[in-house]
Scaffold this motif. Structure first.
Motif, PDB file in Angstrom:
ATOM      1  N   GLY A 117       0.642  -1.141  -0.046  1.00 25.78           N
ATOM      2  CA  GLY A 117      -0.022   0.036  -0.002  1.00 25.78           C
ATOM      3  C   GLY A 117       0.836   1.235  -0.129  1.00 25.78           C
ATOM      4  O   GLY A 117       1.704   1.233   0.728  1.00 25.78           O
ATOM      5  N   GLY A 135      -3.194   6.260  -2.195  1.00 26.45           N
ATOM      6  CA  GLY A 135      -4.436   5.738  -1.532  1.00 26.45           C
ATOM      7  C   GLY A 135      -5.803   6.641  -1.338  1.00 26.45           C
ATOM      8  O   GLY A 135      -6.034   7.260  -2.262  1.00 26.45           O
ATOM      9  N   ARG A 136      -6.091   6.829  -0.174  1.00 26.33           N
ATOM     10  CA  ARG A 136      -7.082   7.713  -0.040  1.00 26.33           C
ATOM     11  C   ARG A 136      -6.657   9.330  -0.196  1.00 26.33           C
ATOM     12  O   ARG A 136      -7.464  10.166  -0.710  1.00 26.33           O
ATOM     13  CB  ARG A 136      -7.565   8.050   1.518  1.00 26.33           C
ATOM     14  N   VAL A 194      -1.812  -7.289  -3.883  1.00 27.10           N
ATOM     15  CA  VAL A 194      -1.325  -8.387  -3.068  1.00 27.10           C
ATOM     16  C   VAL A 194      -2.433  -9.358  -2.621  1.00 27.10           C
ATOM     17  O   VAL A 194      -3.481  -8.683  -2.293  1.00 27.10           O
ATOM     18  CB  VAL A 194      -0.873  -7.744  -1.723  1.00 27.10           C
ATOM     19  N   PRO A 244      -7.176  13.768   1.843  1.00 30.67           N
ATOM     20  CA  PRO A 244      -6.685  14.939   2.697  1.00 30.67           C
ATOM     21  C   PRO A 244      -6.533  16.400   1.895  1.00 30.67           C
ATOM     22  O   PRO A 244      -5.964  16.321   0.957  1.00 30.67           O
ATOM     23  CB  PRO A 244      -5.581  14.224   3.217  1.00 30.67           C
ATOM     24  N   THR A 245      -7.048  17.242   2.689  1.00 31.28           N
ATOM     25  CA  THR A 245      -6.907  18.688   2.255  1.00 31.28           C
ATOM     26  C   THR A 245      -6.128  19.495   3.177  1.00 31.28           C
ATOM     27  O   THR A 245      -5.657  20.464   3.001  1.00 31.28           O
ATOM     28  CB  THR A 245      -8.257  19.300   1.849  1.00 31.28           C
ATOM     29  N   ILE A 246      -6.504  19.169   4.588  1.00 30.04           N
ATOM     30  CA  ILE A 246      -5.896  19.963   5.815  1.00 30.04           C
ATOM     31  C   ILE A 246      -4.785  19.248   6.085  1.00 30.04           C
ATOM     32  O   ILE A 246      -4.781  18.184   6.742  1.00 30.04           O
ATOM     33  CB  ILE A 246      -7.094  19.914   7.033  1.00 30.04           C
ATOM     34  N   GLY A 262       0.954   6.520   5.080  1.00 23.75           N
ATOM     35  CA  GLY A 262       1.528   5.725   6.006  1.00 23.75           C
ATOM     36  C   GLY A 262       2.409   4.625   5.450  1.00 23.75           C
ATOM     37  O   GLY A 262       3.725   4.539   5.758  1.00 23.75           O
ATOM     38  N   GLY A 286      -5.888  10.223   9.725  1.00 27.91           N
ATOM     39  CA  GLY A 286      -5.473  11.584   9.604  1.00 27.91           C
ATOM     40  C   GLY A 286      -3.911  11.530   9.316  1.00 27.91           C
ATOM     41  O   GLY A 286      -3.278  10.650   9.528  1.00 27.91           O
ATOM     42  N   VAL A 287      -3.675  12.479   8.455  1.00 29.05           N
ATOM     43  CA  VAL A 287      -2.300  12.490   8.026  1.00 29.05           C
ATOM     44  C   VAL A 287      -1.418  12.520   9.060  1.00 29.05           C
ATOM     45  O   VAL A 287      -0.297  11.660   9.296  1.00 29.05           O
ATOM     46  CB  VAL A 287      -1.954  13.740   6.811  1.00 29.05           C
ATOM     47  N   ASN A 345       0.095  -1.549   4.994  1.00 30.40           N
ATOM     48  CA  ASN A 345      -0.421  -0.246   4.996  1.00 30.40           C
ATOM     49  C   ASN A 345      -1.893  -0.383   4.496  1.00 30.40           C
ATOM     50  O   ASN A 345      -3.037   0.604   4.384  1.00 30.40           O
ATOM     51  CB  ASN A 345       0.252   0.585   4.199  1.00 30.40           C
ATOM     52  N   GLU A 374       1.465  -1.398  -4.728  1.00 31.16           N
ATOM     53  CA  GLU A 374       0.115  -0.560  -4.764  1.00 31.16           C
ATOM     54  C   GLU A 374      -0.558  -1.270  -5.762  1.00 31.16           C
ATOM     55  O   GLU A 374      -0.455  -1.347  -6.642  1.00 31.16           O
ATOM     56  CB  GLU A 374       0.341   0.725  -4.799  1.00 31.16           C
ATOM     57  N   ARG A 375      -2.121  -1.644  -5.246  1.00 32.54           N
ATOM     58  CA  ARG A 375      -2.951  -2.174  -6.148  1.00 32.54           C
ATOM     59  C   ARG A 375      -3.648  -1.376  -7.157  1.00 32.54           C
ATOM     60  O   ARG A 375      -3.999  -1.697  -8.208  1.00 32.54           O
ATOM     61  CB  ARG A 375      -3.829  -3.091  -5.286  1.00 32.54           C
ATOM     62  N   ALA A 411      -4.229   4.188   8.987  1.00 28.46           N
ATOM     63  CA  ALA A 411      -5.196   4.728   9.798  1.00 28.46           C
ATOM     64  C   ALA A 411      -5.679   3.644  10.852  1.00 28.46           C
ATOM     65  O   ALA A 411      -6.464   3.827  11.630  1.00 28.46           O
ATOM     66  CB  ALA A 411      -6.402   5.041   8.662  1.00 28.46           C
TER      67      ALA A 411
HETATM   68  C1  LIG Z   1     -12.238  12.219   1.696  1.00 31.15           C
HETATM   69  C2  LIG Z   1     -11.206  12.290   2.630  1.00 31.15           C
HETATM   70  C3  LIG Z   1     -10.810  13.595   3.259  1.00 31.15           C
HETATM   71  C4  LIG Z   1      -9.729  13.676   4.343  1.00 31.15           C
HETATM   72  N1  LIG Z   1      -9.346  14.668   4.663  1.00 31.15           N
HETATM   73  C5  LIG Z   1      -8.155  14.858   5.634  1.00 31.15           C
HETATM   74  C6  LIG Z   1      -7.861  16.214   6.024  1.00 31.15           C
HETATM   75  O1  LIG Z   1      -8.081  16.849   5.235  1.00 31.15           O
HETATM   76  N2  LIG Z   1      -6.667  15.950   6.755  1.00 31.15           N
HETATM   77  C7  LIG Z   1      -6.169  14.665   7.367  1.00 31.15           C
HETATM   78  O2  LIG Z   1      -5.198  14.896   8.061  1.00 31.15           O
HETATM   79  N3  LIG Z   1      -6.670  13.535   7.168  1.00 31.15           N
HETATM   80  C8  LIG Z   1      -7.644  13.353   6.096  1.00 31.15           C
HETATM   81  N4  LIG Z   1      -8.419  12.284   5.769  1.00 31.15           N
HETATM   82  C9  LIG Z   1      -7.899  11.072   6.239  1.00 31.15           C
HETATM   83  C10 LIG Z   1      -6.530  10.721   5.670  1.00 31.15           C
HETATM   84  O3  LIG Z   1      -6.542  11.020   4.446  1.00 31.15           O
HETATM   85  C11 LIG Z   1      -6.284   9.053   6.117  1.00 31.15           C
HETATM   86  O4  LIG Z   1      -6.597   8.851   7.253  1.00 31.15           O
HETATM   87  C12 LIG Z   1      -4.861   8.871   5.405  1.00 31.15           C
HETATM   88  O5  LIG Z   1      -4.612   9.306   4.111  1.00 31.15           O
HETATM   89  C13 LIG Z   1      -4.846   7.066   5.314  1.00 31.15           C
HETATM   90  O6  LIG Z   1      -3.491   6.889   4.987  1.00 31.15           O
HETATM   91  P1  LIG Z   1      -3.130   5.294   5.244  1.00 31.15           P
HETATM   92  O7  LIG Z   1      -1.494   5.356   5.513  1.00 31.15           O
HETATM   93  O8  LIG Z   1      -3.984   4.670   6.186  1.00 31.15           O
HETATM   94  O9  LIG Z   1      -3.337   4.608   3.737  1.00 31.15           O
HETATM   95  P2  LIG Z   1      -4.376   4.889   2.714  1.00 31.15           P
HETATM   96  O10 LIG Z   1      -4.791   6.104   2.052  1.00 31.15           O
HETATM   97  O11 LIG Z   1      -5.554   4.003   3.416  1.00 31.15           O
HETATM   98  O12 LIG Z   1      -3.841   3.873   1.539  1.00 31.15           O
HETATM   99  C14 LIG Z   1      -3.487   2.381   1.678  1.00 31.15           C
HETATM  100  C15 LIG Z   1      -3.403   1.991   0.459  1.00 31.15           C
HETATM  101  O13 LIG Z   1      -3.015   0.361   0.383  1.00 31.15           O
HETATM  102  C16 LIG Z   1      -3.584  -0.059  -0.795  1.00 31.15           C
HETATM  103  N5  LIG Z   1      -3.715  -1.440  -0.905  1.00 31.15           N
HETATM  104  C17 LIG Z   1      -4.816  -1.955   0.266  1.00 31.15           C
HETATM  105  N6  LIG Z   1      -4.879  -3.273  -0.026  1.00 31.15           N
HETATM  106  C18 LIG Z   1      -3.688  -3.847  -0.874  1.00 31.15           C
HETATM  107  C19 LIG Z   1      -3.262  -4.759  -1.548  1.00 31.15           C
HETATM  108  N7  LIG Z   1      -3.715  -6.222  -1.092  1.00 31.15           N
HETATM  109  N8  LIG Z   1      -2.404  -4.655  -2.312  1.00 31.15           N
HETATM  110  C20 LIG Z   1      -1.829  -3.735  -2.769  1.00 31.15           C
HETATM  111  N9  LIG Z   1      -2.293  -2.384  -2.189  1.00 31.15           N
HETATM  112  C21 LIG Z   1      -3.072  -2.413  -1.416  1.00 31.15           C
HETATM  113  C22 LIG Z   1      -4.859   0.788  -1.226  1.00 31.15           C
HETATM  114  O14 LIG Z   1      -5.138   0.867  -2.549  1.00 31.15           O
HETATM  115  C23 LIG Z   1      -4.330   2.334  -0.810  1.00 31.15           C
HETATM  116  O15 LIG Z   1      -3.599   2.830  -1.718  1.00 31.15           O
HETATM  117  C24 LIG Z   1      -9.460  12.203   4.876  1.00 31.15           C
HETATM  118  C25 LIG Z   1      -9.972  11.014   4.251  1.00 31.15           C
HETATM  119  C26 LIG Z   1     -10.855  11.113   3.205  1.00 31.15           C
HETATM  120  C27 LIG Z   1     -11.130   9.874   2.607  1.00 31.15           C
END
Ligand SMILES: Cc1cc2nc3c(=O)[nH]c(=O)nc-3n(C[C@H](O)[C@H](O)[C@H](O)COP(=O)(O)OP(=O)(O)OC[C@H]3O[C@@H](n4cnc5c(N)ncnc54)[C@H](O)[C@@H]3O)c2cc1C
Length: 511
Positions: free
Chosen positions: A26, A56-57, A262, A72-74, A30, A489-490, A291, A49-50, A482
């Motif tokens: 992922g 990701g998000r 994966v 995320p925007t903030i 993170g 959150g970032v 991740n 990354e799939r 997350a």
């Molecule tokens: C619309 C929206 C607005 C947001 N706004 C904010 C903000 O303004 N400020 C802030 O701080 N946070 C915000 N957040 C929260 C923040 O974006 C997330 O908590 C954070 O980006 C998540 O990061 P992560 O590391 O958990 O990975 P994720 O972004 O969840 O990425 C995980 C990745 O793993 C990949 N994956 C999963 N399974 C597999 C697999 N089997 N094989 C290969 N790849 C795989 C997925 O495709 C994905 O790309 C927002 C979230 C959303 C949805």
């Protein structure tokens, strides 16, 4: 992407392949942060990354000349980015411009009242006085409490592994002092008497997937994070941060492979040995970092493993955060008076949250967050146009909502509401449109129940009680993102990668 260091010599290639190999599943914030940290510690790292885009998000949709950050925007706590760039031997400020956003938010209430939320105490007191002069004095006391929560929850423990129960036990006295047994809404209610001010100071947990009426008051820390470090926007969009992180990984001689889905984590005994992709490719690794959503990791990526703690039953009973309906749209005109971050609140607060989090019912009313990045960076839209997204918190997929049918009427209702409030004439101005529902969160990002923020940050799913960064199930498996500690959150997910410094053994242990 997928690049190797320029013209590697035979000696450097041999050196590279001899380094212990870490696979990161992922490329969310993170996963990329984990890759940079492991790369800096001497591991050879492959991020898988799939999707066909990293982030990701936080991936980026580009269409019709508009650039839409998907999530995320903030951005707050820029120091977390400074540190990652420094670990890769580069200077963050040389590569990315973070611009302070002022006001942080403009909060529009249903009755027409507007609160301008900033990090400036004098302006905040003036805003509070507009609503309830008797609440002005409460602001400083609330911020002091939020600062104490931030020290406990973020500064002291946000980057510390919670795989030992003693870590949590040691926190208990401080948590009690901080009244962590109360909800955010309850604590805020003890400071402010005006109902709209209670909303203004309690909505923050929604930014990380929590219901203000359920999550621990320790999450008041978010108010202080913003006040202390500011609210920023990356010029070029949040995607510039993702692009920058990918370039750090590649600059360390490592790779980010897209379209690499994966299927499972391979296991020998109780040890992760690598991964198998859906196309059959097997990649061996000395350690695996997932991740992917933590519950998805355990339930789907370890199919043959008799899990001791994160059993299917426990995962099915766990509470997932809410879903989001997101409409990305571009307009053929600019709405100059609309702030970068606007909340357009509906008539209900607690009732709407109960529908979303407890009844899992898609309500007819909504409260919206409207993002207008072109207020800060006009380059994200064609000249004379605005890029937007609007998001509405909705229940996750337990609601049974058939989004294939509901999405368009829901989008139209939102458009009509925005048109009647902050974006007059919107329906006739839209020239680019795309939506994302909890269904896409599930099918594209493999989010359990289509939840937008992983496990709900309830106290029963926090710290020791959340899936650990050092897996409880397997040696050499680690979790970031997350759904693990500290949470969504970032700043949270970047901090989860910091925990790896503590829980992943020194590179020499793998040689
Ligand atoms: C619309 C929206 C607005 C947001 N706004 C904010 C903000 O303004 N400020 C802030 O701080 N946070 C915000 N957040 C929260 C923040 O974006 C997330 O908590 C954070 O980006 C998540 O990061 P992560 O590391 O958990 O990975 P994720 O972004 O969840 O990425 C995980 C990745 O793993 C990949 N994956 C999963 N399974 C597999 C697999 N089997 N094989 C290969 N790849 C795989 C997925 O495709 C994905 O790309 C927002 C979230 C959303 C949805």
């Amino acid at each position: 992407m997928n690049t190797m260091p320029e013209r590697p010599t035979a000696a450097s290639q041999q050196q590279q392949s001899q380094r212990p190999h870490a696979v990161v599943i992922g490329s969310g914030f993170g996963g990329l942060a984990a890759a940079v940290r492991l790369g800096a510690r001497g591991f050879r790292v492959t991020v898988l990354e799939r999707c066909d885009l990293p982030g990701g998000r936080a991936r980026v949709f580009r269409q019709d000349g508009f650039t839409f950050d998907a999530g995320p925007t903030i951005i707050t706590v820029p120091a977390l980015f400074d540190e990652l760039w420094a670990l890769a031997g580069r200077n963050f400020a040389d590569e990315i411009e973070l611009r302070a956003v002022d006001p942080f938010y403009e909060i529009h209430f249903h009755d027409g009242a507007v609160f301008e939320y900033t990090g400036d105490p004098a302006r905040m007191r003036a805003q509070i006085a507009k609503f309830e002069p008797r609440d002005v004095a409460a602001y400083d006391r609330f911020i002091a409490s939020s600062k104490a929560a931030c020290k406990i929850g973020f500064e002291d423990h946000g980057h510390v592994g919670f795989h030992r129960w003693e870590t949590m036990a040691r926190m208990v006295p401080e948590m009690l002092m901080q009244q962590a047994y109360r909800s955010v809404a309850s604590l805020v209610g003890s400071y402010f008497r005006h109902p709209q001010l209670r909303t203004v100071f309690s909505f923050h947990p929604l930014l990380i997937g929590g219901n203000p009426y359920s999550v621990s008051s320790i999450y008041c820390l978010v108010n202080y994070l913003e006040r202390a470090w500011g609210v920023h926007f990356a010029m070029g969009g949040t995607g510039a941060l993702i692009k920058g992180l990918v370039s750090l990984v590649e600059g360390q001689g490592n790779s980010v492979r897209l379209n690499a889905d994966v299927a499972e984590i391979t296991v020998q005994g109780r040890r992760a040995t690598g991964v198998r992709l859906h196309n059959g490719e097997v990649i061996t690794a000395d350690l695996v970092v997932s991740n992917a959503d933590s519950t998805h990791t355990y339930k789907k990526l370890l199919p043959g493993l008799a899990r001791r703690k994160w059993t299917d039953r426990k995962i099915d009973r766990a509470r997932q955060s809410m879903g989001l309906f997101v409409w990305y749209f571009g307009t053929k005109r600019r709405y100059e008076n609309v702030a970068h971050h606007t909340m357009v609140l509906g008539p209900r607060y607690k009732g709407l949250l109960t529908d979303i989090f407890h009844k899992h019912k898609l309500a007819e009313d909504f409260s919206l967050y409207l993002h207008r990045p072109t207020a800060t960076d006009p380059s994200l839209a064609p000249e004379g146009c605005d890029a937007f997204y609007v998001l509405s918190p909705v229940p996750h997929l337990d609601s049974g909502t058939d989004w294939a049918i509901q999405a368009e009427p829901y989008r139209r209702a939102i458009a009509a509401h925005l048109s009647a409030t902050v974006l007059p004439g919107l329906e006739d101005e839209v020239i680019s449109s795309r939506i994302m529902t909890p269904e896409e969160f599930k099918t594209e990002l493999l989010a359990t129940k289509g939840a937008a923020f992983g496990l709900e940050p309830l106290i029963s799913q926090t710290g020791y009680f959340r899936p650990h960064n050092k897996s409880e199930e397997l040696d050499n498996l680690f979790l970031v993102g997350a759904g693990t500690h500290p949470g969504a959150g970032v700043p949270g997910v970047l901090s989860s990668a910091r925990v790896l410094d503590e829980v992943v053994p020194h590179v020499s242990a793998f040689i």
